[in-house]
Design a protein around this motif. Structure first.
Motif, PDB file in Angstrom:
ATOM      1  N   ARG A 244      15.121   7.211   0.547  1.00 23.26           N
ATOM      2  CA  ARG A 244      14.885   7.310  -0.896  1.00 23.26           C
ATOM      3  C   ARG A 244      13.810   8.359  -1.164  1.00 23.26           C
ATOM      4  N   PRO A 245      13.912   9.103  -2.293  1.00 23.63           N
ATOM      5  CA  PRO A 245      12.867  10.080  -2.631  1.00 23.63           C
ATOM      6  C   PRO A 245      11.537   9.381  -2.885  1.00 23.63           C
ATOM      7  N   LEU A 246      10.480   9.870  -2.255  1.00 26.35           N
ATOM      8  CA  LEU A 246       9.167   9.255  -2.418  1.00 26.35           C
ATOM      9  C   LEU A 246       8.699   9.337  -3.861  1.00 26.35           C
ATOM     10  N   GLU A 247       8.975  10.444  -4.538  1.00 29.31           N
ATOM     11  CA  GLU A 247       8.527  10.595  -5.924  1.00 29.31           C
ATOM     12  C   GLU A 247       9.139   9.519  -6.808  1.00 29.31           C
ATOM     13  N   GLU A 248      10.391   9.189  -6.542  1.00 25.21           N
ATOM     14  CA  GLU A 248      11.047   8.136  -7.332  1.00 25.21           C
ATOM     15  C   GLU A 248      10.392   6.789  -7.098  1.00 25.21           C
ATOM     16  N   LEU A 249      10.043   6.486  -5.863  1.00 26.82           N
ATOM     17  CA  LEU A 249       9.422   5.196  -5.560  1.00 26.82           C
ATOM     18  C   LEU A 249       8.019   5.107  -6.156  1.00 26.82           C
ATOM     19  N   LEU A 250       7.286   6.215  -6.123  1.00 25.25           N
ATOM     20  CA  LEU A 250       5.917   6.205  -6.640  1.00 25.25           C
ATOM     21  C   LEU A 250       5.864   6.276  -8.159  1.00 25.25           C
TER      22      LEU A 250
ATOM     23  N   PRO B 236       0.833  -1.204   0.000  1.00 25.09           N
ATOM     24  CA  PRO B 236       0.000   0.000   0.000  1.00 25.09           C
ATOM     25  C   PRO B 236       0.871   1.258   0.000  1.00 25.09           C
ATOM     26  N   ARG B 237       0.268   2.385  -0.299  1.00 33.84           N
ATOM     27  CA  ARG B 237       0.995   3.644  -0.383  1.00 33.84           C
ATOM     28  C   ARG B 237       1.622   4.006   0.964  1.00 33.84           C
ATOM     29  N   ASN B 238       0.923   3.736   2.047  1.00 31.02           N
ATOM     30  CA  ASN B 238       1.442   4.077   3.361  1.00 31.02           C
ATOM     31  C   ASN B 238       2.757   3.369   3.646  1.00 31.02           C
ATOM     32  N   PHE B 239       2.866   2.119   3.183  1.00 34.58           N
ATOM     33  CA  PHE B 239       4.129   1.405   3.345  1.00 34.58           C
ATOM     34  C   PHE B 239       5.232   2.069   2.526  1.00 34.58           C
ATOM     35  N   VAL B 240       4.932   2.444   1.282  1.00 35.81           N
ATOM     36  CA  VAL B 240       5.939   3.065   0.427  1.00 35.81           C
ATOM     37  C   VAL B 240       6.417   4.385   1.027  1.00 35.81           C
ATOM     38  N   GLU B 241       5.517   5.160   1.595  1.00 33.83           N
ATOM     39  CA  GLU B 241       5.899   6.425   2.229  1.00 33.83           C
ATOM     40  C   GLU B 241       6.852   6.190   3.393  1.00 33.83           C
ATOM     41  N   ASN B 242       6.547   5.213   4.221  1.00 41.38           N
ATOM     42  CA  ASN B 242       7.420   4.915   5.352  1.00 41.38           C
ATOM     43  C   ASN B 242       8.729   4.287   4.906  1.00 41.38           C
ATOM     44  N   PHE B 243       8.662   3.473   3.852  1.00 42.21           N
ATOM     45  CA  PHE B 243       9.888   2.889   3.306  1.00 42.21           C
ATOM     46  C   PHE B 243      10.825   3.985   2.809  1.00 42.21           C
ATOM     47  N   ALA B 244      10.264   5.017   2.178  1.00 36.56           N
ATOM     48  CA  ALA B 244      11.083   6.133   1.707  1.00 36.56           C
ATOM     49  C   ALA B 244      11.795   6.819   2.869  1.00 36.56           C
TER      50      ALA B 244
END
Length: 798
Positions: free
Chosen positions: A445-451, A432-440
């Protein structure tokens, strides 16, 4: 000094599920048993310093040998299910005490002078043995027998002022047995009653010339006893009295530990502070009140909820500012006391508590996902923090907790994977997005790059577990908006009102803050979403593979007949089965797509391999057809083929087998990519005999400085070998192979290597910008010894 070829970057493992497997030294190192090894962990640096490998079965007990002058320990004792006790010495190697006929469950030792060591060990053979070691020589002084009873714990110390050894034993007869050494032999002098169930732990300490003994039992109680001297003329008599009974735990008490003594003003001080651990998921710090002297509960910490089964043992740091427990499922739990005297959880090593079956790097090499027979899927990544020169690896999420033993997985996107277990279905999970935000935040890592990855376009916000549900349910932005709009309503019939503990709440974690809440909350709130179930196999899943385009997934199950040994192909976009590829007659043990996604390689228990070629029709899904394969009559391997992999240039593939052979295949000296050569595919290398069953093999995606290929070979014995291979027109007698490195005893697994995977990017994970050094590559290995290991390999040093 020349740079080492192989460095250990990280070791992820869990503690064995036995009560006395944990010990904290005054040097600051935590020793704990993990599978057949003893791990040494530094809580300050948050890394595993070393693994001690010599036992041949589970390590059940670990104990540092305390020094009376409160100096740093240099000796460590361990007991194992292999019936042996090993004394590990920093400078003088190891000494093995062999004589028990059953698993050793408890050990303790006391120093007698500079070189002599008295060791006590309890085992399931209903005996306690006393050993004397001196300068590498070991002697069994005495064997105490207990008939059909068992001693669960032992504790040794010296009577103050006399140097006479005294032994306390606690067992299933609910009594405390005391033995004193007289004329070289231990004689029973006292048996104390009081506990009403099995005694699980005993421990001595010395304070002001008196001995204090703490005992804990399955009756949920702790008893503290005091042994003191009474002078009668010229004769010293000793009396023992019950000091207090501590009641506060609501379940069996498995572990007790006195706060270590320390030196102040050139005097040894022993605080009256006792730590206990229970199956009620709590640790309690006990001590007497200053005014009344009554023993009371001073601090209580623990876990609330979850699926844990309580604590087995506990330890306290030398300065008393940290306390540590290990749980039934191998997890270590650490708490730290801040300057305000408040206790809070802290980060510590974690890992599987059973065999690690498979692993995979994410496509960008930012994290590793593993699956194991402990029925969990775990995600590890480097944690970048201010003030730290290097990032440290940690488990930050547990995407899947299953009811079946996990066997395999394959990444099908930056934040999406497929997993297989001892069931007939495949499960697809997505972050989920919430995981990606916390992973960043954690990985820096830049969140924009991950998303920006292709699989994040319709990413849900989070996941929740419905009431009585077994799978997560996706929560999208619209669900959060509707939830907020109803916050002021009085209606409490919503699921989020009735089951707040399982309903998704967005959480923002700052990776700079060294708090285990990152570990705890990401395991719950950031749990991956269970999107799809793939049905098709007739037996339990065994292996998975996905192509480099992340569009096709291949799966295979356990098979004893050809009809069940077919490979199934799936579309990762429509989640539908594409093809069934029959060829093998027994279980397909491993599969690998070529880097250009044109070919699929499969190896099997039937000692053969098969190669399938992809065709992409103008419209429709890709189709695979059998390109070539070996037969039993023409196969080079004489035993089961365990593993396979491709070179990065698509020119060669490699197979490894139980017959100890490693072979590189291709179109001969032409050097054409596999599938495009005019010459039939055959062995391109001489047969490499690695001396042990080759259970895993992997091509490094980067060439060596001399343009040769680098391969890693994992053995059944746990060692990992590095070889350079150079194509030759007429290779003979392994002249094309050069061993360029290997793991040493401490770096190696203690059991078979299950999987090897190189990181797809040069440099070390967690490094960015100018600090990125392309002369290093990383290799991850999964082992039956419960360990995930990450190695840094220096290409320039090969």
């Amino acid at each position: 000094m020349a740079a080492p070829v192989v460095e250990t970057c990280h070791v992820a493992c869990g503690a064995n599920g036995t009560p006395h497997v944990l010990s904290w030294s005054r040097r600051g190192l935590v020793a704990f048993g993990t599978c057949h090894s003893v791990a040494l962990y530094d809580p300050q640096k948050r890394n595993t310093v070393a693994l001690l490998n010599r036992h041949s079965a589970r390590v059940n007990a670990v104990q540092w040998v305390r020094r009376q002058d409160c100096g740093p320990e240099s000796k460590l004792i361990s007991g194992s299910s292999d019936h042996s006790v090993i004394i590990w010495e920093e400078l003088n190697g190891t000494v093995c005490c062999a004589g028990h006929t059953g698993p050793v469950c408890a050990v303790d030792a006391v120093l007698l002078g500079r070189s002599k060591l008295l060791v006590a060990s309890a085992a399931s053979d209903s005996t306690v043995k006393l050993w004397l070691t001196n300068e590498g020589k070991v002697e069994c002084l005495q064997t105490l027998t207990f008939g059909s009873g068992f001693m669960m714990d032992v504790s040794l110390t010296l009577l103050p002022g006399s140097g006479v050894a005294i032994l306390a034993c606690g067992g299933d007869d609910c009594k405390l047995h005391h033995y004193v050494q007289q004329n070289g032999q231990f004689k029973k002098v006292l048996s104390l009653q009081g506990h009403e169930d099995w005694i699980r732990g005993v421990e001595w300490t010395t304070r002001d010339g008196e001995l204090w003994l703490a005992s804990c039992a399955q009756d949920c109680l702790i008893r503290v006893w005091r042994l003191f001297a009474k002078l009668q003329g010229t004769t010293s008599l000793y009396a023992m009295t019950l000091e207090t009974v501590l009641a506060g735990h609501e379940n069996w008490v498995y572990g007790i530990h006195w706060q270590p003594s320390y030196i102040k003003d050139e005097t040894v001080h022993q605080p009256l502070s006792l730590l206990s651990a229970s199956m009620d998921k709590t640790m309690i710090l006990w001590g007497p009140e200053d005014a009344s002297g009554v023993w009371v509960e001073q601090v209580r910490v623990g876990e609330v909820g979850g699926n844990t089964l309580g604590f087995y043992g506990c330890q306290m740091s030398p300065d008393g500012h940290m306390i540590l427990a290990h749980a039934f499922h191998g997890a270590l739990h650490l708490w730290h006391r801040d300057p305000n005297q408040e206790w809070s959880p802290a980060v510590i090593v974690s890992g599987h508590f059973d065999a690690v079956q498979d692993l995979s790097w994410d496509p960008e090499g930012d994290y590793i996902v593993t699956v194991g027979l402990d029925q969990t899927t775990r995600l590890f990544t480097p944690w970048r923090r201010k003030g730290w020169a290097q990032p440290t690896w940690h488990e930050i999420s547990r995407p899947q907790i299953h009811g079946y033993d996990m066997q395999c997985l394959a990444m099908v996107g930056r934040f999406q994977f497929v997993s297989g277990a001892d069931e007939k279905v495949l499960r697809v999970f997505r972050a989920p997005r919430n995981f990606v935000e916390n992973f960043a935040n954690i990985a820096g890592r830049p969140l924009e790059e991950l998303l920006s990855s292709s699989d994040s376009s319709d990413m849900p916000e989070g996941a929740s577990t419905p009431a009585l549900g077994l799978s997560n349910k996706a929560v999208f932005q619209g669900d959060l908006v509707s939830q907020k709009s109803e916050d002021n309503a009085e209606d409490s019939s919503r699921v989020s009102d009735q089951y707040k503990e399982s309903y998704f709440q967005p959480l923002s974690l700052n990776g700079i803050n060294p708090s285990p809440q990152i570990h705890i909350y990401s395991c719950f709130y950031c749990n991956k979403l269970n999107l799809q179930l793939w049905y098709g196999h007739g037996f339990e899943m065994f292996c998975l593979a996905s192509d480099s385009t992340r569009t096709v997934v291949a799966s295979a199950c356990k098979a004893s007949k050809a009809e069940h040994a077919s490979i199934l192909l799936w579309s990762s976009s429509s989640w539908k089965q594409l093809q069934s590829l029959p060829c093998h007659s027994l279980t397909v043990t491993q599969m690998s797509f070529s880097p250009d996604a044109r070919l699929l390689l499969a190896v099997s228990r039937d000692r053969t391999w098969s190669l399938w070629k992809r065709e992409d029709p103008p419209s429709g899904n890709p189709l695979f057809s059998l390109y070539t394969h070996t037969k039993k009559e023409t196969a080079v391997h004489a035993r089961i083929i365990w593993s396979c992999d491709w070179s990065a240039d698509n020119k060669y593939f490699v197979t490894s087998s139980r017959d100890k052979k490693v072979i590189v295949w291709g179109h001969g000296a032409s050097g054409d990519p596999v599938g495009e050569g005019a010459v039939a595919i055959g062995p391109c290398s001489s047969v490499l005999d690695v001396g042990d069953s080759a259970t895993a093999v992997a091509f490094c995606p980067f060439p060596c400085a001399d343009h040769s290929y680098l391969l890693a070979v994992g053995l059944e014995g746990g060692r990992i070998l590095l070889y350079k291979w150079r194509p030759m027109a007429e290779p003979s007698a392994a002249s094309d192979w050069t061993r360029c490195g290997q793991t040493d005893d401490s770096q190696s697994h203690s059991l078979a290597v299950k999987r090897l995977r190189w990181r797809s990017r040069p440099g070390l994970a967690g490094q960015q910008g100018a600090e990125l050094d392309h002369s290093w590559v990383q290799l991850a290995s999964a082992g039956v010894d419960h360990a995930l290991k990450i190695f840094n390999v220096h290409l320039q040093a090969l």
